[in-house]
Scaffold this motif. Structure first.
Motif, PDB file in Angstrom:
ATOM      1  N   LEU A 820      43.958  20.718 -14.757  1.00 39.85           N
ATOM      2  CA  LEU A 820      44.876  20.759 -15.901  1.00 39.85           C
ATOM      3  C   LEU A 820      45.216  19.346 -16.389  1.00 39.85           C
ATOM      4  CD1 LEU A 820      47.261  23.632 -14.741  1.00 39.85           C
ATOM      5  CD2 LEU A 820      45.971  23.627 -16.870  1.00 39.85           C
ATOM      6  N   LEU A 821      45.395  18.417 -15.449  1.00 39.80           N
ATOM      7  CA  LEU A 821      45.725  17.033 -15.846  1.00 39.80           C
ATOM      8  C   LEU A 821      44.565  16.386 -16.604  1.00 39.80           C
ATOM      9  CD1 LEU A 821      47.594  15.776 -12.648  1.00 39.80           C
ATOM     10  CD2 LEU A 821      48.608  16.245 -14.881  1.00 39.80           C
ATOM     11  N   HIS A 822      43.336  16.648 -16.132  1.00 38.56           N
ATOM     12  CA  HIS A 822      42.159  16.136 -16.860  1.00 38.56           C
ATOM     13  C   HIS A 822      42.143  16.697 -18.285  1.00 38.56           C
ATOM     14  CE1 HIS A 822      39.831  13.913 -13.884  1.00 38.56           C
ATOM     15  NE2 HIS A 822      40.147  14.822 -12.987  1.00 38.56           N
ATOM     16  N   TYR A 823      42.421  18.001 -18.387  1.00 45.73           N
ATOM     17  CA  TYR A 823      42.420  18.687 -19.686  1.00 45.73           C
ATOM     18  C   TYR A 823      43.508  18.082 -20.579  1.00 45.73           C
ATOM     19  CZ  TYR A 823      43.155  22.507 -23.040  1.00 45.73           C
ATOM     20  OH  TYR A 823      43.304  23.244 -24.187  1.00 45.73           O
ATOM     21  N   GLN A 824      44.688  17.865 -19.982  1.00 44.67           N
ATOM     22  CA  GLN A 824      45.820  17.322 -20.749  1.00 44.67           C
ATOM     23  C   GLN A 824      45.466  15.936 -21.312  1.00 44.67           C
ATOM     24  OE1 GLN A 824      49.356  16.480 -18.422  1.00 44.67           O
ATOM     25  NE2 GLN A 824      50.699  16.872 -20.151  1.00 44.67           N
ATOM     26  N   ALA A 825      44.869  15.099 -20.471  1.00 44.84           N
ATOM     27  CA  ALA A 825      44.513  13.747 -20.915  1.00 44.84           C
ATOM     28  C   ALA A 825      43.566  13.814 -22.109  1.00 44.84           C
ATOM     29  CB  ALA A 825      43.870  12.985 -19.762  1.00 44.84           C
ATOM     30  N   ARG A 826      42.564  14.710 -22.035  1.00 47.56           N
ATOM     31  CA  ARG A 826      41.583  14.821 -23.143  1.00 47.56           C
ATOM     32  C   ARG A 826      42.252  15.330 -24.414  1.00 47.56           C
ATOM     33  NH1 ARG A 826      35.426  16.205 -21.580  1.00 47.56           N
ATOM     34  NH2 ARG A 826      35.210  14.584 -20.024  1.00 47.56           N
ATOM     35  N   GLU A 827      43.075  16.381 -24.257  1.00 50.83           N
ATOM     36  CA  GLU A 827      43.696  16.992 -25.438  1.00 50.83           C
ATOM     37  C   GLU A 827      44.653  16.021 -26.122  1.00 50.83           C
ATOM     38  OE1 GLU A 827      43.057  20.327 -26.701  1.00 50.83           O
ATOM     39  OE2 GLU A 827      41.383  19.772 -25.414  1.00 50.83           O
ATOM     40  N   GLU A 828      45.391  15.249 -25.301  1.00 54.30           N
ATOM     41  CA  GLU A 828      46.351  14.320 -25.907  1.00 54.30           C
ATOM     42  C   GLU A 828      45.623  13.225 -26.685  1.00 54.30           C
ATOM     43  OE1 GLU A 828      48.880  13.363 -22.596  1.00 54.30           O
ATOM     44  OE2 GLU A 828      50.209  15.060 -23.010  1.00 54.30           O
ATOM     45  N   THR A 829      44.454  12.812 -26.186  1.00 53.87           N
ATOM     46  CA  THR A 829      43.636  11.831 -26.935  1.00 53.87           C
ATOM     47  C   THR A 829      43.218  12.446 -28.265  1.00 53.87           C
ATOM     48  OG1 THR A 829      42.756  11.285 -24.763  1.00 53.87           O
ATOM     49  CG2 THR A 829      41.713  10.222 -26.628  1.00 53.87           C
ATOM     50  N   LEU A 830      42.759  13.717 -28.239  1.00 57.93           N
ATOM     51  CA  LEU A 830      42.346  14.393 -29.476  1.00 57.93           C
ATOM     52  C   LEU A 830      43.520  14.524 -30.437  1.00 57.93           C
ATOM     53  CD1 LEU A 830      40.033  17.238 -28.071  1.00 57.93           C
ATOM     54  CD2 LEU A 830      39.339  15.328 -29.498  1.00 57.93           C
ATOM     55  N   GLU A 831      44.703  14.859 -29.883  1.00 53.20           N
ATOM     56  CA  GLU A 831      45.903  15.016 -30.714  1.00 53.20           C
ATOM     57  C   GLU A 831      46.200  13.734 -31.471  1.00 53.20           C
ATOM     58  OE1 GLU A 831      49.516  16.348 -28.788  1.00 53.20           O
ATOM     59  OE2 GLU A 831      48.557  18.219 -28.204  1.00 53.20           O
ATOM     60  N   GLN A 832      46.088  12.602 -30.761  1.00 54.73           N
ATOM     61  CA  GLN A 832      46.372  11.317 -31.413  1.00 54.73           C
ATOM     62  C   GLN A 832      45.391  11.074 -32.552  1.00 54.73           C
ATOM     63  OE1 GLN A 832      46.193   8.629 -28.144  1.00 54.73           O
ATOM     64  NE2 GLN A 832      48.323   8.974 -27.531  1.00 54.73           N
ATOM     65  N   GLN A 833      44.116  11.428 -32.310  1.00 54.49           N
ATOM     66  CA  GLN A 833      43.109  11.232 -33.365  1.00 54.49           C
ATOM     67  C   GLN A 833      43.421  12.116 -34.564  1.00 54.49           C
ATOM     68  OE1 GLN A 833      39.527  12.084 -31.241  1.00 54.49           O
ATOM     69  NE2 GLN A 833      39.589  10.161 -30.075  1.00 54.49           N
ATOM     70  N   GLN A 834      43.875  13.360 -34.290  1.00 53.04           N
ATOM     71  CA  GLN A 834      44.183  14.280 -35.402  1.00 53.04           C
ATOM     72  C   GLN A 834      45.413  13.804 -36.162  1.00 53.04           C
ATOM     73  OE1 GLN A 834      44.429  18.066 -33.490  1.00 53.04           O
ATOM     74  NE2 GLN A 834      42.233  18.434 -33.580  1.00 53.04           N
ATOM     75  N   ALA A 835      46.365  13.232 -35.421  1.00 53.59           N
ATOM     76  CA  ALA A 835      47.598  12.772 -36.068  1.00 53.59           C
ATOM     77  C   ALA A 835      47.272  11.713 -37.130  1.00 53.59           C
ATOM     78  CB  ALA A 835      48.548  12.190 -35.028  1.00 53.59           C
ATOM     79  N   GLU A 836      46.202  10.935 -36.849  1.00 56.93           N
ATOM     80  CA  GLU A 836      45.817   9.912 -37.825  1.00 56.93           C
ATOM     81  C   GLU A 836      45.166  10.526 -39.064  1.00 56.93           C
ATOM     82  OE1 GLU A 836      43.532   7.505 -35.161  1.00 56.93           O
ATOM     83  OE2 GLU A 836      45.339   7.175 -33.962  1.00 56.93           O
ATOM     84  N   SER A 837      44.532  11.731 -38.908  1.00 52.80           N
ATOM     85  CA  SER A 837      43.988  12.426 -40.089  1.00 52.80           C
ATOM     86  C   SER A 837      44.574  13.835 -40.124  1.00 52.80           C
ATOM     87  CB  SER A 837      42.467  12.490 -39.996  1.00 52.80           C
ATOM     88  OG  SER A 837      42.106  13.128 -38.789  1.00 52.80           O
ATOM     89  N   PRO A 838      45.809  13.998 -40.638  1.00 50.46           N
ATOM     90  CA  PRO A 838      46.517  15.286 -40.518  1.00 50.46           C
ATOM     91  C   PRO A 838      45.836  16.410 -41.306  1.00 50.46           C
ATOM     92  CG  PRO A 838      47.709  13.765 -41.935  1.00 50.46           C
ATOM     93  CD  PRO A 838      46.561  13.006 -41.386  1.00 50.46           C
ATOM     94  N   VAL A 839      45.937  17.610 -40.739  1.00 50.55           N
ATOM     95  CA  VAL A 839      45.398  18.809 -41.400  1.00 50.55           C
ATOM     96  C   VAL A 839      46.572  19.739 -41.637  1.00 50.55           C
ATOM     97  CG1 VAL A 839      43.779  20.718 -41.176  1.00 50.55           C
ATOM     98  CG2 VAL A 839      43.266  18.530 -40.086  1.00 50.55           C
TER      99      VAL A 839
END
Length: 1289
Positions: A820-839
């Motif tokens: 779960l921690l590995h998954y969380q780290a990956r998802e949070e990185t993706l979230e930051q990338q999405q925050a820069e290009s909001p949908v």
């Protein structure tokens, strides 16, 4: 193979099946053992090389086929080890066992010693290896003694031996830890092994050490070694049950005994060593973990310690048996087996000087790690304690202290150690050559006499043989012609007891201590399960149909059994009765009606019957008071009598018909034995004939019954299926370690895990639905909160085992949380990338917002993880993983979350090996589907366990917009109450009508108090309902109101107590979660008829039959509530004041025929009638009219007036309907309702306010109502604080 048949004729009755020699094969030379994973940076002397079975006799026994690879691997688990003259070369002893497919066991006893290497090829090969090593590692040419000992992978000489011999370390540094063929003598390990059907550890140990002594003694043994080996293989029988047997080794007799049919089964491994190694408290904890079928890993440098602790702990389980993987000594080549995602009990040899922290274990969430050498254990988190643990520890400590053993782990035993013998005064005089002793030794060497000596001579001989020092003295005396005169005090107290040696005394003492410690544990189970037979469900007519339907059948009435047990035992017992060992025990009990009882069960049932005889119906058996074991003395006496009075003596070893000149005696070398004389047993053995005829009789009987009973193979197949997972994997296959076999084993694990998941989810559903069916009016409840918690805990354990199967690299103790921690780290990185290009995702959110005025809750794996991470109460990864599972299960998102987690395939591939369960696509899908089925039931497994955490709640007040200005000038407030407490009064910002607040977990919500302060011009307020949501679990409760709050409107209430119920999630969320159970409060009777509130609605008048039915249903629900176990009852407030509660039903009764609507006047309420009746009673009382009434009636009158005035003088503005509700609740609580009803009916006011046809004016109906309400008097009704706040009675 004629020899084999002769050999096998009496095999079941033979003391030993095989004699085996393992060591170096001089023809194949030095082969490095890659499987042991040795380090080539080490000195060649410290590396391990492959050993071989050099010989075994006989060739084969049909009862117990010889498994060459397994025996070789377990005789020398780390392969061959080499020494030079500078090293310690003490012989070592260890035991092992092999578990066969059917669960039966064979024991091996191994004596390992060092023999000089005479082969020049091997010496030169070692020399070459050493030179190569020096060339590659010049720095290691002169290692310090400590570093060479810490790098030693040597499996046999424990670090203690080396630490104890200061000379050895100095020699070693002198020899520079190296090997030079011209200067050093090379020694290699060799093992002598006996393989036996029963664990006669002491007897085998003594026999093997005598054989070794015969090889190293300066004089050849009295007879060729073949005579002794032949004797133990073919001429020594197993002692019959309840008897003792004496047979002869090379120098001295050996005695063993076997328990009788009613006694505890044979266990020869000394518990007197196990307890001091760990300490009583640790041992009881280990015993508890074993009973709960956790993964248990024993860790020690010494193989014999691993075996002693493993066998010790499993013998204490009587009458139960360990059903899973059992490998007390795990060979180095099988380390991958620690990856097994099943319960196991394994022993791992620790390397000298290695630290526990460096040991990488695949899974630790459910692991009990036992560090034997350091006397400590690491326990899994959160498991129930064994009942009466302190008293049990006390009783065990007292038994140990009686034998001079400290109950604290690591304390040196205060008794005489096994190996030492006390030597008294020996006076030596040089007069005549020693006559008596020399004569005795000569007689033993005389083949004709063969050891059959007279009593006095034998005593002298046995005395000499019992002591190594005396033996050397005797040899010296023989050479120098000195006579040994007085031999006093040899063997200490043993001498007083008929010439018994100290070794005999020590064995007797061990046997007595063993049985007494085991009896203490056995008596605990006899007490706990004294009544188990009453709860066994015997439902099948015959064995065949029982085996066929085994999986679908309930064999044991768990709920009734638990309800019959003392409260303190329940946490442990509810876990224990879910284990495989308990299931197998019950299976054996059921099968005993068709076939012979399993031996352990027979002994246990006999003990329970005996206990019943003494306690006619033992109420004491059910109490939680600790009862000590009463048969300690007699159990020890039985063993003492058998050992002191020998029942049988075996044939003495004798000369065999051998070729002359072979196997010449050479001191220090084990000779090559003549196989032809050892492959055939004697033909004229009286006990072998006896067993052969018994066997023929058995065969005939089997043939007769075979066509009547089920075919044995088929039965075994059914039983394998019937017993859940792990049974066919009791021990890994030791012989073939090809990748294909490892893959096959892992495939079995994958199938087993899937099956276990299916069984667990099915069990959880059946139990839970059974309970909900009861709430819907069907059948009987069969699950308690405790049992539900046990099932959820075992689901958490299963998920941890699935997640740790086939892990590439282990991080942290919980494999699931790590993923779960590995998954969380990956998802949070993706979230930051999405925050820069909001949908934009606005529209969907608004859609769900509009449905109930409650903004939708964001559901995600990460969100739930963050909730868990913010909980300061949980300190460990295992705890966090379990909390996350519970939360997901409560939110009905477990399957969905895990599916999301596993959808990141790149991550799964990175973390897991190809064979892992999580990478088997089809099985993974089925697994998620089984978990999805759990969405059909409601769990509160998170809310009910984490009762002290802070939880954010969101409350929304929803006004009826059509009729009310949703604006109000007054200041509203709310107070939310649940099963665990209330939030206190929370002010709501004017006109916002929504708030979030944090407070300690309230549990399931029950009521909301809603009110305002009546300030300003627009103080009237029409409220539809209040919605409250737990922001962590997402549970949303609706508190219907549908009334005004304000002075001069409706019933003038400024405060209402609203009763809540859990709402189903929004339809769009439902798709993801699967179906849902009906709400808990409803039952079929209530869904059939219209709800009470709709009956009371405008323009609809319920019939008198409907009203009476509603009252019956409401009272019935309250009765059912009290018949449930206390922890399962849920909220009584809903049953009293809820939509279909008692108050609503009585309101309908009072409203029937009530003249409420007056033309041009304000509405009249039922409370107005109650007040007028009370006013009339008070005035009548003052006028003296009440004087004539009977005394009780007068008191009743006073109580009614008192309660009504207390309600009216309360500081709360709860309105007239609220006051009537309160009166009914208080009347039900204080059992006054049925006394007040006749007063109200008799009161003249009734004629003014009720029509003639009203139910309240019908005497028969009122009497029926009183009879129905009378049933509530049996129950202690308690009211929630929110209902009775401010009432002073």
């Amino acid at each position: 193979m004629s020899g084999t048949n002769a050999a096998s004729g009496a095999a079941p009755c033979r003391f030993a099946h095989y004699f085996v020699i393992c060591g170096i094969d001089t023809e194949t030379g030095l082969e490095p053992d890659e499987l042991a994973g040795e380090n080539f940076e080490q000195s060649p002397l410290k590396r391990t090389f492959k050993s071989k079975v050099l010989a075994h006799y006989p060739e084969n026994v049909e009862w117990n086929p010889f498994d060459q690879d397994a025996v070789n691997m377990l005789c020398m688990p780390k392969g061959l080890s080499f020494r030079t003259q500078a090293d310690s070369r003490e012989p070592q002893f260890h035991s092992f066992l092999i578990t066969r497919e059917d669960g039966s066991r064979t024991y091996g006893f191994v004596h390992t010693f060092y023999e000089e290497v005479t082969s020049p090829q091997i010496c030169s090969a070692m020399q070459t290896l050493y030179q190569m090593h020096q060339a590659e590692n010049p720095s290691s040419a002169t290692p310090s003694s400590s570093s060479s000992s810490s790098s030693s992978m040597d499996s046999l000489a424990s670090s203690l031996d080396e630490a104890d011999s200061p000379s050895s370390s100095s020699c070693r540094s002198a020899a520079c830890g190296g090997y030079d063929a011209s200067r050093d003598t090379l020694y290699v390990s060799k093992a002598l092994c006996l393989i036996t059907p029963m664990p006669f550890m002491h007897a085998c140990r003594r026999f093997l050490s005598q054989v070794h002594r015969a090889v190293t003694a300066s004089l050849p043994p009295p007879l060729p070694l073949e005579s002794y080996v032949h004797n133990i293989l073919y001429e020594v029988p197993l002692p019959p049950p309840g008897r003792s047997l004496k047979f002869h080794g090379v120098y001295e007799p050996i005695v063993c005994q076997r328990p009788g049919p009613g006694e505890l089964p044979l266990a020869d491994f000394p518990l007197g060593q196990t307890f001091p190694l760990l300490g009583v408290e640790n041992l009881v904890q280990l015993f508890n973990c074993t009973l709960l079928e956790m993964q248990i890993l024993l860790y020690s440098q010494d193989y014999q310690r691993l075996m002693t602790v493993a066998e010790g702990i499993t013998t204490l389980l009587f009458p139960f048996q360990w059903q899973h993987v059992y490998v007390p000594i795990l060979p180095a080549s099988l380390l991958h087996f620690l990856d097994a995602p099943v319960p196991y009990l394994m022993g791992l040899q620790s390397k000298e000087g290695t630290d526990r922290s460096k040991l990488e274990l695949p899974q630790e969430a459910n692991l009990c790690f036992v560090d034997i050498d350091n006397h400590c254990i690491e326990l899994p988190e959160d498991f129930p304690q064994f009942p009466n643990k302190p008293e049990l520890i006390q009783e065990l400590s007292e038994v140990l202290l009686r034998y001079g053993i400290s109950p604290v782990g690591g304390a040196p035993p205060t008794s005489v150690p096994t190996s030492t013998t006390t030597l008294g005064s020996v006076s030596v005089s040089t007069r005549h050559p020693g006559l008596k002793s020399q004569q005795a030794l000569r007689e033993l060497e005389d083949d004709g006499r063969n050891g059959n000596l007279g009593g006095e001579q034998l005593a002298v001989l046995e005395l000499l043989q019992g002591n190594a020092t005396l033996e050397r003295l005797q040899a010296l005396a023989k050479r120098t012609g000195v006579r040994v005169e007085a031999l006093r005090g040899v063997g200490g107290e043993g001498e007083a007891q008929g010439g018994r040696t100290a070794v005999d005394e020590e064995e007797l003492r061990n046997a007595k201590l063993n049985v007494q410690l085991r009896e203490v544990f056995a008596s605990r189970f006899t007490m706990m399960f004294a009544d188990y037979e009453a709860f066994v469900i015997q439902s099948a007519p015959d064995l065949e149909s029982w085996l066929t339907n085994r999986e679908q059948m309930h064999n044991f009435d768990k709920a009734s059994f638990l309800s019959d047990q003392p409260e303190p035992y329940l946490p442990f017992l509810s876990h224990f009765i879910e284990t495989q060992m308990f299931a197998t025990f019950i299976d054996n009990k059921i099968m005993s009606q068709w076939e012979e009882k399993e031996p352990l069960l027979r002994v246990f049932d006999g003990r329970i019957d005996k206990a019943r005889l003494y306690n006619v119906r033992a109420p004491s058996l059910r109490s939680s008071n600790y009862q000590r074991c009463t048969i300690l003395k007699e159990s020890a006496q039985a063993i003492e009598q058998r050992l002191l009075k020998i029942d049988h003596t075996a044939i003495h070893p004798h000369l065999l018909d051998m070729k002359i000149g072979q196997g010449k005696y050479e001191q220090g070398f084990f000779p090559k034995l003549q196989s032809d004389v050892l492959s055939v047993g004697p033909t004229n053995n009286k006990w072998s004939n006896r067993t052969a005829t018994a066997q023929r009789r058995k065969d005939r009987h089997r043939q007769q019954t075979e066509h009547l009973t089920l075919d044995n193979d088929l039965k075994e197949k059914y039983m394998q299926e019937a017993r859940s997972l792990g049974k066919n994997l009791r021990q890994p296959k030791l012989s073939d370690l090809s990748p294909a076999v490892i893959a096959q084993t892992n495939w079995k694990f994958v199938e087993g895990l899937l099956k276990e998941c299916r069984m667990k989810t099915k069990r959880m559903l059946v139990e839970k639905m059974g309970r909900e069916a009861v709430e819907l009016g069907h059948g009987e409840a069969n699950i308690t909160g405790l049992e539900e918690n046990t099932l959820i805990a075992s689901l958490c354990d299963l998920l941890e085992r699935i997640w740790s199967h086939g892990l590439q690299v282990k991080q942290g103790k919980s494999a699931l949380w790590s993923h779960l921690l590995h998954y969380q780290a990956r998802e949070e990185t993706l979230e930051q990338q999405q925050a820069e290009s909001p949908v934009s995702n606005g529209p969907e959110r608004r859609k769900s917002e509009s449905s109930l005025g409650m903004p939708s809750l964001r559901e995600s794996v990460i969100q739930d993880m963050r909730h868990i991470q913010s909980m300061g109460e949980i300190k460990t990864d295992v705890g966090r993983a379990r909390a996350w599972i519970r939360l997901s299960l409560e939110k009905k998102l477990l399957s969905q979350h895990l599916k999301r987690l596993l959808s990141r395939q790149a991550l799964t591939k990175k973390l897991y090996k190809r064979y892992a369960f999580l990478r088997c696509e089809e099985e993974k899908e089925q697994f998620l589907f089984h978990l999805l089925s759990l969405n059909t039931v409601d769990y509160f497994c998170f809310t009910s366990v984490f009762t002290t955490i802070m939880i954010p709640y969101r409350a929304v007040i929803i006004p009826i917009k059509k009729l009310s200005n949703a604006m109000t000038t007054s200041n509203p407030w709310v107070c939310v109450s649940g099963e665990l407490g209330d939030s206190g009064v929370r002010q709501i910002t004017k006109n916002v009508l929504e708030m979030t607040f944090d407070c300690q977990n309230l549990g399931k919500l029950t009521t909301v108090q809603l009110g305002h302060d009546n300030s300003g011009l627009l103080a009237k307020w029409l409220v539809d309902c209040v919605m409250v949501r737990n922001e962590i679990t997402g549970h949303t409760y609706k508190f219907p109101c549908g009334r005004w709050l304000g002075k001069g409107v409706d019933d003038g209430s400024l405060e209402r107590v609203l009763i809540g119920e859990l709402t189903s999630p929004n339809a769009d969320e439902d798709c993801g979660r699967g179906c849902r159970t009906p709400d808990m409060q409803h039952s079929p009777g209530q869904t059939r008829r219209a709800s009470i509130t709709s009956m009371g609605g405008r323009g609809y008048k319920p019939t008198s039959a409907q009203i009476q039915e509603a009252i019956g249903e409401a009272v019935n629900s309250i009765c059912k509530h009290f018949h449930k176990p206390e922890k399962e009852r849920g909220s009584l407030t809903i049953l009293l004041c809820g939509e279909v509660g008692l108050v609503g039903a009585l309101e309908l009764f009072f409203h029937n025929g009530f003249k409420s609507a007056r033309l041009f006047q304000k509405t009249v309420f039922v409370w107005d009638f109650v007040e007028k009746a009370v006013a009339y009673m008070e005035s009548a009382d003052q006028m003296g009219d009440m004087q004539e009434t009977a005394e009780p009636l007068g008191l009743t009158c006073v109580s009614l007036c008192h309660y009504v005035s207390a309600i009216n003088s309360s500081p709360r503005n709860i309105g007239k309907d609220g006051k009537f509700q309160l009166l009914v609740c208080l009347g039900a609580r204080d059992r006054l309702l049925i006394q007040w009803l006749p007063l109200l009916v008799e009161c003249p006011v009734i004629q003014r306010m009720y029509e003639e046809s009203a139910l309240l004016r019908d005497r028969t109906t009122v009497n029926d109502l009183i009879a129905v309400l009378q049933t509530l008097h049996d129950f202690p009704i308690t009211l929630e604080a929110s209902l009775v706040k401010g009432i002073d009675l």
